[in-house]
Write a protein that holds these residues in place. Structure first.
Motif, PDB file in Angstrom:
ATOM      1  N   VAL A 136      -1.598   5.800   7.470  1.00  0.00           N
ATOM      2  CA  VAL A 136      -2.001   4.408   7.276  1.00  0.00           C
ATOM      3  C   VAL A 136      -1.453   3.540   8.400  1.00  0.00           C
ATOM      4  O   VAL A 136      -2.169   2.706   8.972  1.00  0.00           O
ATOM      5  CB  VAL A 136      -1.541   3.889   5.896  1.00  0.00           C
ATOM      6  CG1 VAL A 136      -1.911   2.416   5.732  1.00  0.00           C
ATOM      7  CG2 VAL A 136      -2.168   4.711   4.774  1.00  0.00           C
ATOM      8  N   VAL A 137      -0.191   3.745   8.727  1.00  0.00           N
ATOM      9  CA  VAL A 137       0.418   2.963   9.811  1.00  0.00           C
ATOM     10  C   VAL A 137      -0.288   3.238  11.135  1.00  0.00           C
ATOM     11  O   VAL A 137      -0.632   2.308  11.881  1.00  0.00           O
ATOM     12  CB  VAL A 137       1.921   3.287   9.927  1.00  0.00           C
ATOM     13  CG1 VAL A 137       2.497   2.704  11.213  1.00  0.00           C
ATOM     14  CG2 VAL A 137       2.671   2.734   8.724  1.00  0.00           C
ATOM     15  N   ASP A 181       4.417   4.921   3.425  1.00  0.00           N
ATOM     16  CA  ASP A 181       3.578   5.956   4.024  1.00  0.00           C
ATOM     17  C   ASP A 181       4.182   7.340   3.834  1.00  0.00           C
ATOM     18  O   ASP A 181       5.397   7.493   3.705  1.00  0.00           O
ATOM     19  CB  ASP A 181       3.395   5.685   5.519  1.00  0.00           C
ATOM     20  CG  ASP A 181       1.957   5.901   5.980  1.00  0.00           C
ATOM     21  OD1 ASP A 181       1.174   6.495   5.221  1.00  0.00           O
ATOM     22  OD2 ASP A 181       1.626   5.471   7.099  1.00  0.00           O
ATOM     23  N   PRO A 191      -1.946  -5.064   3.686  1.00  0.00           N
ATOM     24  CA  PRO A 191      -0.585  -4.828   3.201  1.00  0.00           C
ATOM     25  C   PRO A 191       0.473  -5.580   3.998  1.00  0.00           C
ATOM     26  O   PRO A 191       0.378  -5.737   5.222  1.00  0.00           O
ATOM     27  CB  PRO A 191      -0.412  -3.318   3.374  1.00  0.00           C
ATOM     28  CG  PRO A 191      -1.374  -2.944   4.461  1.00  0.00           C
ATOM     29  CD  PRO A 191      -2.554  -3.845   4.263  1.00  0.00           C
ATOM     30  N   VAL A 250       0.864  -1.177   0.000  1.00  0.00           N
ATOM     31  CA  VAL A 250       0.000   0.000   0.000  1.00  0.00           C
ATOM     32  C   VAL A 250       0.895   1.219   0.000  1.00  0.00           C
ATOM     33  O   VAL A 250       1.804   1.330   0.829  1.00  0.00           O
ATOM     34  CB  VAL A 250      -0.927   0.031   1.230  1.00  0.00           C
ATOM     35  CG1 VAL A 250      -1.483   1.427   1.457  1.00  0.00           C
ATOM     36  CG2 VAL A 250      -2.067  -0.962   1.066  1.00  0.00           C
ATOM     37  N   ILE A 278       3.892  -1.007   3.875  1.00  0.00           N
ATOM     38  CA  ILE A 278       3.195   0.265   3.728  1.00  0.00           C
ATOM     39  C   ILE A 278       4.228   1.339   3.396  1.00  0.00           C
ATOM     40  O   ILE A 278       5.171   1.558   4.167  1.00  0.00           O
ATOM     41  CB  ILE A 278       2.440   0.658   5.014  1.00  0.00           C
ATOM     42  CG1 ILE A 278       1.348  -0.370   5.331  1.00  0.00           C
ATOM     43  CG2 ILE A 278       1.828   2.052   4.875  1.00  0.00           C
ATOM     44  CD1 ILE A 278       0.689  -0.161   6.692  1.00  0.00           C
ATOM     45  N   ALA A 327      -7.263   0.957   1.843  1.00  0.00           N
ATOM     46  CA  ALA A 327      -5.866   0.529   1.772  1.00  0.00           C
ATOM     47  C   ALA A 327      -5.600  -0.612   2.751  1.00  0.00           C
ATOM     48  O   ALA A 327      -4.936  -1.601   2.417  1.00  0.00           O
ATOM     49  CB  ALA A 327      -4.941   1.707   2.069  1.00  0.00           C
ATOM     50  N   LEU A 328      -6.138  -0.494   3.945  1.00  0.00           N
ATOM     51  CA  LEU A 328      -5.924  -1.540   4.944  1.00  0.00           C
ATOM     52  C   LEU A 328      -6.694  -2.808   4.606  1.00  0.00           C
ATOM     53  O   LEU A 328      -6.278  -3.909   4.980  1.00  0.00           O
ATOM     54  CB  LEU A 328      -6.312  -1.015   6.331  1.00  0.00           C
ATOM     55  CG  LEU A 328      -5.388   0.086   6.875  1.00  0.00           C
ATOM     56  CD1 LEU A 328      -5.928   0.638   8.192  1.00  0.00           C
ATOM     57  CD2 LEU A 328      -3.969  -0.440   7.066  1.00  0.00           C
ATOM     58  N   LEU A 378       2.230  -7.572   8.567  1.00  0.00           N
ATOM     59  CA  LEU A 378       3.057  -6.449   8.139  1.00  0.00           C
ATOM     60  C   LEU A 378       4.544  -6.773   8.263  1.00  0.00           C
ATOM     61  O   LEU A 378       5.036  -7.066   9.348  1.00  0.00           O
ATOM     62  CB  LEU A 378       2.713  -5.209   8.971  1.00  0.00           C
ATOM     63  CG  LEU A 378       3.305  -3.882   8.506  1.00  0.00           C
ATOM     64  CD1 LEU A 378       2.778  -3.493   7.128  1.00  0.00           C
ATOM     65  CD2 LEU A 378       3.007  -2.784   9.524  1.00  0.00           C
ATOM     66  N   THR A 406       7.314  -0.840   7.234  1.00  0.00           N
ATOM     67  CA  THR A 406       6.857   0.368   6.564  1.00  0.00           C
ATOM     68  C   THR A 406       8.047   1.232   6.190  1.00  0.00           C
ATOM     69  O   THR A 406       9.124   1.123   6.784  1.00  0.00           O
ATOM     70  CB  THR A 406       5.886   1.167   7.467  1.00  0.00           C
ATOM     71  OG1 THR A 406       5.430   2.326   6.772  1.00  0.00           O
ATOM     72  CG2 THR A 406       6.588   1.626   8.743  1.00  0.00           C
ATOM     73  N   CYS A 435       0.684   5.285   0.347  1.00  0.00           N
ATOM     74  CA  CYS A 435      -0.095   6.482   0.665  1.00  0.00           C
ATOM     75  C   CYS A 435       0.813   7.674   0.382  1.00  0.00           C
ATOM     76  O   CYS A 435       1.658   8.021   1.211  1.00  0.00           O
ATOM     77  CB  CYS A 435      -0.543   6.455   2.127  1.00  0.00           C
ATOM     78  SG  CYS A 435      -1.457   7.920   2.646  1.00  0.00           S
TER      79      CYS A 435
END
Length: 423
Positions: free
Chosen positions: A134-135, A129, A124, A52, A127, A119-120, A149, A152, A54
């Motif tokens: 998102v995180v 980000d 994912p 994902v 991520i 997105a979640l 996960l 990120t 963002c």
């Protein structure tokens, strides 16, 4: 064109031809990411990985998404800012490159939050980000997905501050790669990218002459340094405000005036916030500003300018130009706000030049590969981009620019590694 049956939420798919043309144009200035994409296409280091991203949906971000897909990832994109999405680029990513995008310019807060949930829903493994939304949402609302996960990557100062707070709170239970601290990111993206694109946004929105104006830059991190440097280059008188004494001294040594915002508010013509903190410009500052003072923000979130305080002191607000609003104050003066207090370089312009994003997104792409290659070996917490990766990106950039540099000979290497040699 490929089929467009894949899920998406963009403004208008008919904008795709224009978007593709602009994506291809940006690619001319992104040779490093192109080399990484070609290697990824051959090696598939992200095969089977759900990603994902963002990010600001721009022509440059498109090349990051294309590289991640080339690596074999199952990727989707959402916007990290309501006013930064380039709708033609979003359409092209869906139509021409088969990448699901959930973003359109001007989406409201409810839509933005819904897209974060979308997105979640992708579950994912990685991520990418931009601001940590998102995180943070996963940690707060989707604890059951944390086991999926791998990690990120984060490339904003604001996002890193949030990750550090999460780590202190004991909720960062996975590795996070701090792309923002890579030399090939903050030295160039933050300084030269933000410096140029911020002033580009101001000029596009207002068409005013900057020479002779007094510009107040709030914050003297890498973004502030670049903004102050470029403003001076256009003939402005630059004032810097800071809370960090070391950075304040640096600004003084660099030839800028340094004072408190309280004092600067009364003399500035244009105010630019680049701090990553909230309410840097507040009600008491609006009270003493010149009539027609212009305020804008180049920090990640739209909290640096206290617009609620400004509205409470105003009799009305009117749009005077694209992306430009005039607040009529109770005291008879007016304050001009660009881009609703959001990132001015993306709200009123096109964001950073492709040449600097080439290195930033090269770091993002390599960080994704690094997380996958080291799955299960990296401890929870914040990790830096490996130095050799940072240096390799710089080397590729120089090579693409046709620039050669020296290397140490054997005698110099011996000297550098010896403690017995001296004067």
């Amino acid at each position: 064109m490929i089929a467009t049956a894949l899920k998406h939420e963009v403004k208008d798919l008919s904008l795709a031809p224009q978007g593709k043309q602009r994506i291809e144009w940006a690619g001319r200035e992104m040779p490093v990411l192109r080399q990484i994409r070609d290697r990824f296409a051959a090696e598939k280091p992200l095969a089977g990985i759900r990603v994902v991203a963002c990010c600001h949906i721009t022509t440059e971000t498109a090349h990051l998404a294309i590289a991640i897909k080339a690596a074999g990832a199952d990727a989707i994109l959402i916007a990290s800012n309501p006013l930064s999405t380039q709708d033609d680029v979003a359409a092209s990513l869906v139509v021409d490159y088969g990448i699901p995008v959930f973003a359109f310019r001007g989406e409201d807060e409810a839509t933005y939050k819904r897209h974060v949930q979308t997105a979640l829903d992708h579950h994912p493994n990685i991520i990418v980000d931009d601001g940590c939304d998102v995180v943070a949402t996963m940690v707060q609302e989707r604890q059951d997905q944390l086991s999926e996960l791998i990690g990120t990557t984060e490339e904003t100062t604001t996002g890193i501050v949030r990750l550090q707070a999460m780590f202190k709170a004991g909720v960062l239970t996975f590795p996070a790669v701090n792309v923002n601290d890579a030399d090939t990111k903050h030295f160039f993206d933050n300084r030269y990218g933000t410096g140029q694109s911020t002033l580009d946004g101001i000029i596009r929105a207002t068409n005013i002459l900057l020479a002779g104006k007094t510009i107040v830059v709030a914050g003297y991190g890498w973004c502030g340094k670049g903004t102050a440097m470029r403003a001076r280059g256009l003939g402005a008188n630059v004032i810097v405000t800071e809370i960090d004494p070391t950075k304040a001294i640096e600004a003084v040594m660099d030839g800028f005036s340094v004072m408190t915002m309280e004092k600067a508010a009364a003399v500035g013509d244009i105010f630019i916030t680049v701090t990553g903190n909230k309410h840097v410009i507040r009600g008491e500052h609006f009270d003493v500003m010149k009539d027609g003072a212009i305020v804008c923000n180049s920090g990640h979130f739209d909290i640096e300018i206290d617009l609620k305080a400004l509205a409470s002191k105003s009799t009305g607000v009117s749009t005077v130009r694209n992306f430009t609003e005039e607040y009529k104050l109770n005291n008879g003066k007016s304050v001009i706000v660009i881009g609703e207090g959001r990132l001015v370089n993306l709200a009123a312009a096109e964001g950073h030049p492709s040449a600097v994003m080439d290195m930033s997104f090269a770091n993002q792409a390599m960080a994704c590969e690094y997380l996958v290659k080291n799955k299960g070996e990296l401890t929870p917490g914040i990790h830096s981009i490996p130095v050799h990766v940072d240096k390799e990106i710089a080397r590729m950039k120089l090579e693409a620019m046709g620039i050669q540099i020296d290397s140490l000979n054997a005698d110099q290497i011996d000297y550098a590694n010896s403690w017995t040699s001296g004067t």
